[in-house]
Design a protein around this motif. Structure first.
Motif, short mmCIF file in Angstrom:
data_model
loop_
_atom_site.label_atom_id
_atom_site.label_comp_id
_atom_site.label_asym_id
_atom_site.label_seq_id
_atom_site.Cartn_x
_atom_site.Cartn_y
_atom_site.Cartn_z
N THR A 74 38.80 45.61 45.73
CA THR A 74 39.01 46.25 47.03
C THR A 74 38.37 45.40 48.13
OG1 THR A 74 38.65 48.27 45.79
CG2 THR A 74 38.80 48.49 48.19
N HIS A 82 40.06 43.07 51.04
CA HIS A 82 39.73 43.31 52.45
C HIS A 82 39.18 42.03 53.07
CE1 HIS A 82 37.21 44.64 55.82
NE2 HIS A 82 38.17 45.54 56.00
N ASP A 107 35.47 47.54 42.57
CA ASP A 107 35.02 47.52 43.98
C ASP A 107 35.31 46.15 44.58
OD1 ASP A 107 34.16 50.06 43.72
OD2 ASP A 107 32.00 49.56 43.57
#
Ligand code: ADP
Length: 578
Positions: free
Chosen positions: A358, A362, A355
Motif C-alpha cells: 500500500t 502510494h 502495508d
C-alpha cells in the motif's frame, strides 16, 4: 508422527495390562510355593508323628508291658511250683529246713504279683485276669499253710495233709489255667497293638503318599509354569523397557522440534508436552501432563477449530499477549496430536509486507503523478509557458525522478541484502564532501523551514569505504530528519574523527521516537505511522537498509531520541588502512 503418537497413547492401557499380568504371574507362583511349603510341612509332621507313634507303641507295649509280663507269669508259675515242691518235701521229711524252697517261692511269687500289678496298671483288660490269678495264688498259699500246720501236728496231721494234698491239685490246675489265659490276654494285647501299629502305619503311609503326590504335582507345576511365567515377566519387562526407550527417544526428538507438539488422549488429557510447548504456551511440562487440555492450552477450542480448518493464522492471547499460531490436528484411534506453530513473526512480516505494498504504491504514485502532471503541462503548452515556470517544472520532474530512483534503489538493495549479495567497492572517500553534497541535495527538497547545518573537522583524512553505500545511508538519515521534522528546526550533520572511528551524527528537533520503538524502527518495513495519519510516506526500509549496510562495513548505527524533542542517529565507521 500421528501413528507414532497413536502408538504412544495406546501404550498406556497396554502397560497397565502388562503390569496386571506380571502381578498375576507373581501371585500364582507365590501361592503354588506356599502350598508346596504347607505340604512339605505336613509331610514332615505326619512322618514325625507316625514314627513317634510306632516307636512308642513298641516301647510302651512290647518292651514296657508284654515282654516283662510274659517273663513274670512264667516266673510266677515256677515260684508257685517251687512253693509246692518245698511244701511236699516238708511233708516227706517233716524237717522244717525242707520248707526253704517253699518260703523262697512264696516270697518270689509275692514279688512277681506286685510287679504284674504295676505292669498291668494301664491295661484294665489284663488287670481283671491278674486279680483272679492273685486270688488263686493266695488261695493256694492259704492251702499250703494249712497243710504245713497239719504236718507240724504229727503223724495224724501228716496223713491228713497227704489226703488233702490230692485236692490241692484242682486249685493248682486252676492257677495254671488262669496263667495260661493271662498269656492269651497278653497275646491279644500284642495283636491289638500290632493292629494299631498297622493302622498308624497305613494312615501315615496314605497321608505321606497323598501329600507327597500333591507336592510332586505342585513342584511339577512350578517346574513347568515358573520358567514360563518368568519368560512372560521378562518379555513384559523387555517390552516396557523398549517402550520407555522409545518414549525417551520420542521425547528427545520432540524436545528439538521447534513447534509445540501436544499429545492428547481420548479423555482429552495431555500425555506429552514438548519444550516448544512450554515456551509458547508458558506452562511447564510437569504442570501440563495429565491435566485436561482445555485447562492448560489457552483458547484450546479456538486452536482445535483452527487446526481442523487448517487455518494458517489463528489469533490467540497468551498471558495477555496477542500471538498468531498455525495449528494442525491429526486424530487417530486413542487420541490426537496437536501441533502449534508460532506464526507471530511471520504474520507481522506478512502484514508489514501488505502495508508496504500500500505504502510503496502510494510512494511511487505520488512522484509519478507529479512527473506525469509536469510533463503533460510542458507538452500541452510548449511555447506558452514562461521560462521560469518551465524551469520549475523541469526541476520538479528532476527531483521526483530522483525520489523515484531512491525508492527503487531501496527495494533493490533490500533484495540484495535478503540474498546476501550486497557487494562493496571500497575506495578512499572524502566523507566531508560526501556529506556536503547530500545536504545540498536535501536543501533543494527542504520545503519545511528547517536549517541544515554541517560541522566537520577541516583536516579530515579520507576514509576507506564504499562511497555509494555510505551516501545511501547518509541520504536516508538526512531525508528522515527532514521528513519527520514537519515544523522545521535545526538539522545538524556533525562529523567527528577520533582516529579509530569516523562518526557522522544526524540530529533533528522533529517528532522524536518513543523509547519502546527505538529498536523496532530498524526492522524491515517497520514504520511508526504505518497508516500515514501524518501524511508522511515511506517504505519502512530506509533504516533497515542503513543498519545492514553499516554493519557490513564493520560499523554501527544507533539512535537516541525523545518524542517531541527530536532524534539523533549516530553512524560510526571504523578506520581501515587501504
Ligand atoms: P520510512 O521510509 O518510513 O522513513 P525508515 O526505515 O527510514 O522508513 O524509518 C522507519 C520509521 O522510523 C519511520 O517510519 C519513522 O516512523 C521513524 N523515523 C525514522 N527517522 C526518524 C526521525 N528522524 N524522527 C522521527 N522518526 C523517525
Amino acid at each position: 508422527m500421528a501413528s507414532a503418537a497413536g502408538e504412544q497413547v495406546r501404550r498406556y492401557p497396554r502397560r497397565r495390562a502388562l503390569r496386571t499380568r506380571a502381578v498375576v504371574a507373581k501371585r500364582r507362583a507365590q501361592i503354588a510355593f506356599l502350598i508346596l511349603l504347607v505340604l512339605l510341612a505336613a509331610l514332615l509332621a505326619v512322618g514325625g508323628y507316625a514314627s513317634h507313634e510306632l516307636y512308642h507303641s513298641a516301647e510302651d507295649r512290647y518292651i514296657g508291658v508284654v515282654l516283662p509280663l510274659r517273663t513274670t507269669i512264667r516266673d510266677l508259675q515256677l515260684d508257685v511250683v517251687e512253693e509246692e515242691t518245698g511244701m511236699r518235701g516238708y511233708m516227706i521229711t517233716s524237717n522244717r529246713d525242707s520248707l526253704d524252697p517253699y518260703f523262697t517261692g512264696r516270697k518270689a511269687a509275692a514279688a512277681d504279683l506286685a510287679r504284674m500289678t504295676r505292669l498291668t496298671a494301664n491295661h484294665p483288660e489284663l488287670a481283671a485276669r491278674l486279680e483272679v490269678l492273685q486270688n488263686q495264688v493266695h488261695g493256694l498259699r492259704g492251702f499250703y499253710d494249712q497243710l504245713i500246720t497239719f504236718v507240724a501236728d504229727g503223724k495224724i496231721g501228716r496223713q491228713r495233709a497227704g489226703r488233702e494234698l490230692l485236692s490241692s491239685q484242682g486249685l493248682f490246675s486252676q492257677f495254671v489255667t488262669t496263667a495260661g489265659q493271662m498269656e492269651t490276654d497278653i497275646q491279644r494285647l500284642v495283636d491289638s497293638t500290632r493292629a494299631d501299629q498297622r493302622k498308624t502305619y497305613n494312615r501315615a503311609f496314605g497321608t505321606l503318599v497323598i501329600a507327597g503326590l500333591l507336592a510332586l504335582a505342585i513342584a511339577g507345576y512350578l517346574l513347568v509354569k515358573v520358567p514360563e511365567q518368568l519368560r512372560l515377566l521378562y518379555a513384559a519387562e523387555e517390552e516396557a523397557r523398549l517402550d520407555a526407550e522409545q518414549d525417551a527417544n520420542s521425547a528427545r526428538a520432540l524436545a528439538h522440534v521447534s513447534d509445540a507438539v501436544l499429545l492428547i488422549d481420548d479423555g482429552r488429557r495431555v500425555r506429552s508436552w514438548n519444550e516448544a510447548a512450554e515456551n509458547l504456551l508458558g506452562v511447564d511440562q510437569s504442570a501440563a501432563i495429565g491435566r485436561m487440555a482445555q485447562e492448560v492450552v489457552p483458547e484450546y477450542a479456538t486452536i482445535v477449530e483452527g487446526g481442523r480448518r487448517g487455518d494458517a493464522f489463528v489469533p490467540i492471547r497468551i498471558a495477555g499477549d496477542e500471538r498468531w499460531v498455525a495449528p494442525a490436528l491429526s486424530t487417530f484411534e486413542g487420541g490426537s496430536v496437536l501441533t502449534i506453530r508460532d506464526m507471530t513473526e511471520r504474520y507481522l512480516l506478512e502484514r508489514a509486507r501488505a502495508d508496504f505494498v500500500t505504502t510503496a504504491s502510494h510512494e511511487l504514485r505520488t512522484p509519478l503523478t507529479a512527473i506525469y502532471g509536469g510533463v503533460r503541462t510542458l507538452l500541452g503548452h510548449p511555447d506558452k509557458l514562461p521560462d521560469d515556470q518551465r524551469l520549475r517544472l523541469l526541476r520538479m520532474i528532476e527531483q521526483e525522478s530522483a525520489h523515484l530512483a531512491q525508492i527503487v534503489d531501496q527495494l533493490l538493495i533490500t533484495a540484495q541484502l535478503d540474498r546476501g549479495a550486497l557487494r562493496q567497492a571500497e575506495a578512499p572517500c572524502d566523507v566531508r564532501s560526501l556529506c556536503e553534497s547530500v545536504l545540498e541535495a536535501a536543501e533543494a527538497r527542504n520545503h519545511a523551514p528547517a536549517t541544515l547545518v554541517l560541522t566537520a573537522p577541516d583536516d579530515l583524512e579520507p576514509l576507506l569505504c564504499d562511497q555509494n553505500l555510505l551516501r545511501q545511508v547518509v541520504v536516508n538519515l538526512v531525508e528522515n530528519a527532514l521528513k519527520y521534522s514537519p515544523n522545521g528546526g535545526r538539522i545538524e550533520l556533525a562529523i567527528t574523527d577520533d582516529g579509530d572511528d569516523v562518526r557522522i551524527r544526524v540530529s533533528d528537533e522533529g517528532l522524536g521516537i518513543p523509547l519502546a520503538e527505538q529498536e523496532q524502527i530498524f526492522e524491515k518495513f517497520y514504520r511508526l505511522d504505518a497508516e500515514m495519519t501524518r501524511g508522511v510516506g515511506g517504505s519502512g526500509l530506509g533504516l533497515y537498509i542503513s543498519r545492514e549496510i553499516v554493519s557490513q562495513m564493520g560499523g554501527s548505527l544507533t539512535v537516541r531520541s525523545e518524542p517531541g524533542a527530536g532524534s539523533a542517529f549516530t553512524l560510526a565507521l571504523p578506520r581501515r588502512t587501504a
